[in-house]
Design a protein around this motif. Structure first.
Motif, PDB file in Angstrom:
ATOM      1  N   SER A 226       0.835  -1.213   0.000  1.00 51.12           N
ATOM      2  CA  SER A 226       0.000   0.000   0.000  1.00 51.12           C
ATOM      3  C   SER A 226       0.863   1.254   0.000  1.00 51.12           C
ATOM      4  O   SER A 226       0.645   2.183   0.787  1.00 51.12           O
ATOM      5  CB  SER A 226      -0.929   0.001   1.232  1.00 51.12           C
ATOM      6  OG  SER A 226      -1.739  -1.157   1.250  1.00 51.12           O
ATOM      7  N   LEU A 227       1.833   1.277  -0.888  1.00 51.44           N
ATOM      8  CA  LEU A 227       2.776   2.381  -0.914  1.00 51.44           C
ATOM      9  C   LEU A 227       2.103   3.687  -1.287  1.00 51.44           C
ATOM     10  O   LEU A 227       1.156   3.722  -2.092  1.00 51.44           O
ATOM     11  CB  LEU A 227       3.915   2.066  -1.886  1.00 51.44           C
ATOM     12  CG  LEU A 227       4.943   1.074  -1.326  1.00 51.44           C
ATOM     13  CD1 LEU A 227       5.771   0.460  -2.437  1.00 51.44           C
ATOM     14  CD2 LEU A 227       5.841   1.773  -0.302  1.00 51.44           C
ATOM     15  N   LYS A 228       2.627   4.768  -0.688  1.00 50.84           N
ATOM     16  CA  LYS A 228       2.100   6.114  -0.911  1.00 50.84           C
ATOM     17  C   LYS A 228       3.213   6.998  -1.466  1.00 50.84           C
ATOM     18  O   LYS A 228       4.400   6.726  -1.241  1.00 50.84           O
ATOM     19  CB  LYS A 228       1.618   6.702   0.422  1.00 50.84           C
ATOM     20  CG  LYS A 228       0.604   5.851   1.161  1.00 50.84           C
ATOM     21  CD  LYS A 228       0.280   6.446   2.516  1.00 50.84           C
ATOM     22  CE  LYS A 228      -0.697   5.587   3.296  1.00 50.84           C
ATOM     23  NZ  LYS A 228      -0.999   6.157   4.633  1.00 50.84           N
ATOM     24  N   PRO A 229       2.855   8.072  -2.153  1.00 54.02           N
ATOM     25  CA  PRO A 229       3.907   8.976  -2.663  1.00 54.02           C
ATOM     26  C   PRO A 229       4.838   9.476  -1.551  1.00 54.02           C
ATOM     27  O   PRO A 229       6.039   9.662  -1.801  1.00 54.02           O
ATOM     28  CB  PRO A 229       3.101  10.119  -3.274  1.00 54.02           C
ATOM     29  CG  PRO A 229       1.834   9.467  -3.722  1.00 54.02           C
ATOM     30  CD  PRO A 229       1.534   8.441  -2.669  1.00 54.02           C
ATOM     31  N   GLU A 230       4.321   9.657  -0.354  1.00 54.10           N
ATOM     32  CA  GLU A 230       5.166  10.131   0.745  1.00 54.10           C
ATOM     33  C   GLU A 230       6.142   9.068   1.254  1.00 54.10           C
ATOM     34  O   GLU A 230       6.985   9.359   2.104  1.00 54.10           O
ATOM     35  CB  GLU A 230       4.315  10.648   1.911  1.00 54.10           C
ATOM     36  CG  GLU A 230       3.238   9.694   2.383  1.00 54.10           C
ATOM     37  CD  GLU A 230       1.880   9.995   1.757  1.00 54.10           C
ATOM     38  OE1 GLU A 230       1.827  10.273   0.541  1.00 54.10           O
ATOM     39  OE2 GLU A 230       0.875   9.928   2.511  1.00 54.10           O
ATOM     40  N   ASP A 231       6.059   7.854   0.735  1.00 52.51           N
ATOM     41  CA  ASP A 231       7.048   6.823   1.064  1.00 52.51           C
ATOM     42  C   ASP A 231       8.301   6.944   0.191  1.00 52.51           C
ATOM     43  O   ASP A 231       9.275   6.222   0.393  1.00 52.51           O
ATOM     44  CB  ASP A 231       6.457   5.423   0.878  1.00 52.51           C
ATOM     45  CG  ASP A 231       5.367   5.103   1.874  1.00 52.51           C
ATOM     46  OD1 ASP A 231       4.358   4.479   1.469  1.00 52.51           O
ATOM     47  OD2 ASP A 231       5.501   5.478   3.056  1.00 52.51           O
ATOM     48  N   THR A 232       8.264   7.833  -0.770  1.00 55.46           N
ATOM     49  CA  THR A 232       9.400   8.030  -1.662  1.00 55.46           C
ATOM     50  C   THR A 232      10.635   8.461  -0.887  1.00 55.46           C
ATOM     51  O   THR A 232      10.552   9.301   0.007  1.00 55.46           O
ATOM     52  CB  THR A 232       9.057   9.075  -2.731  1.00 55.46           C
ATOM     53  OG1 THR A 232       8.034   8.543  -3.587  1.00 55.46           O
ATOM     54  CG2 THR A 232      10.280   9.423  -3.567  1.00 55.46           C
TER      55      THR A 232
ATOM     56  N   THR B 142      18.944   2.374  -1.280  1.00 56.11           N
ATOM     57  CA  THR B 142      18.290   2.036  -2.541  1.00 56.11           C
ATOM     58  C   THR B 142      17.094   2.959  -2.717  1.00 56.11           C
ATOM     59  O   THR B 142      16.347   3.215  -1.765  1.00 56.11           O
ATOM     60  CB  THR B 142      17.870   0.548  -2.566  1.00 56.11           C
ATOM     61  OG1 THR B 142      17.325   0.214  -3.836  1.00 56.11           O
ATOM     62  CG2 THR B 142      16.861   0.215  -1.469  1.00 56.11           C
ATOM     63  N   GLN B 143      16.923   3.483  -3.927  1.00 54.06           N
ATOM     64  CA  GLN B 143      15.892   4.493  -4.182  1.00 54.06           C
ATOM     65  C   GLN B 143      14.533   3.834  -4.365  1.00 54.06           C
ATOM     66  O   GLN B 143      14.386   2.885  -5.156  1.00 54.06           O
ATOM     67  CB  GLN B 143      16.247   5.296  -5.441  1.00 54.06           C
ATOM     68  CG  GLN B 143      15.198   6.310  -5.851  1.00 54.06           C
ATOM     69  CD  GLN B 143      15.110   7.493  -4.902  1.00 54.06           C
ATOM     70  OE1 GLN B 143      16.127   8.039  -4.473  1.00 54.06           O
ATOM     71  NE2 GLN B 143      13.888   7.895  -4.566  1.00 54.06           N
ATOM     72  N   VAL B 144      13.551   4.380  -3.659  1.00 54.85           N
ATOM     73  CA  VAL B 144      12.155   3.986  -3.836  1.00 54.85           C
ATOM     74  C   VAL B 144      11.376   5.220  -4.269  1.00 54.85           C
ATOM     75  O   VAL B 144      11.434   6.255  -3.600  1.00 54.85           O
ATOM     76  CB  VAL B 144      11.557   3.414  -2.534  1.00 54.85           C
ATOM     77  CG1 VAL B 144      10.046   3.221  -2.667  1.00 54.85           C
ATOM     78  CG2 VAL B 144      12.239   2.107  -2.164  1.00 54.85           C
ATOM     79  N   THR B 145      10.690   5.102  -5.390  1.00 55.76           N
ATOM     80  CA  THR B 145       9.878   6.217  -5.883  1.00 55.76           C
ATOM     81  C   THR B 145       8.457   5.724  -6.082  1.00 55.76           C
ATOM     82  O   THR B 145       8.233   4.743  -6.807  1.00 55.76           O
ATOM     83  CB  THR B 145      10.430   6.754  -7.206  1.00 55.76           C
ATOM     84  OG1 THR B 145      11.784   7.154  -7.031  1.00 55.76           O
ATOM     85  CG2 THR B 145       9.602   7.952  -7.674  1.00 55.76           C
ATOM     86  N   VAL B 146       7.511   6.385  -5.431  1.00 55.11           N
ATOM     87  CA  VAL B 146       6.098   6.026  -5.536  1.00 55.11           C
ATOM     88  C   VAL B 146       5.381   7.154  -6.270  1.00 55.11           C
ATOM     89  O   VAL B 146       5.343   8.292  -5.799  1.00 55.11           O
ATOM     90  CB  VAL B 146       5.472   5.799  -4.153  1.00 55.11           C
ATOM     91  CG1 VAL B 146       4.025   5.321  -4.304  1.00 55.11           C
ATOM     92  CG2 VAL B 146       6.284   4.798  -3.346  1.00 55.11           C
TER      93      VAL B 146
END
Length: 117
Positions: free
Chosen positions: A84-90, A111-115
């Motif tokens: 349930s990833l959200k943009p604010e998890d970026t 490691t980069q995470v982009t939502v």
């Protein structure tokens, strides 16, 4: 030489899932706590989750119920399963392993995470 390496980041749409992995190697000795943090440019490094050697876990309020941390002491690895990833998890997700022998946290490069929304 002790080393911690993260993997598994990427680009995902909001509501999606990712699994991050962290591997410790080298002269790190026994590992107590393993933890995950995330960093957004311009912000302080933010705690995400930790897991103790006995399996006790703790999560930031913002990720409770969505993220799950685990570890495999035989492989000296930790995983962070994110749902349930959200943009604010970026952000850049960093793993740290606490060496019992050296009383020191060893950090990976992240490691980069982009939502995307």
């Amino acid at each position: 030489q002790a080393q911690v390496v993260e993997s598994g980041g990427g680009l995902v749409q909001a509501g999606g899932s990712l699994r991050l992995s962290c591997a410790a190697s080298g002269s790190i000795g026994g590992i107590n706590t393993m933890r995950w943090h995330r960093q957004v440019p311009g912000n302080e490094r933010e705690f995400v989750a930790w897991i103790a050697r006995n399996g006790t876990t703790n999560y930031a309020d913002s990720v409770k119920g969505r993220f799950t941390i685990s570890r495999d002491d035989n492989k000296r690895t930790s995983e962070l399963l994110m749902h349930s990833l959200k943009p604010e998890d970026t952000g850049v997700y960093l793993c740290a392993a606490y060496s019992a022998a050296y009383s020191h946290y060893y950090w990976g490069q992240g490691t980069q995470v982009t939502v995307s929304s």
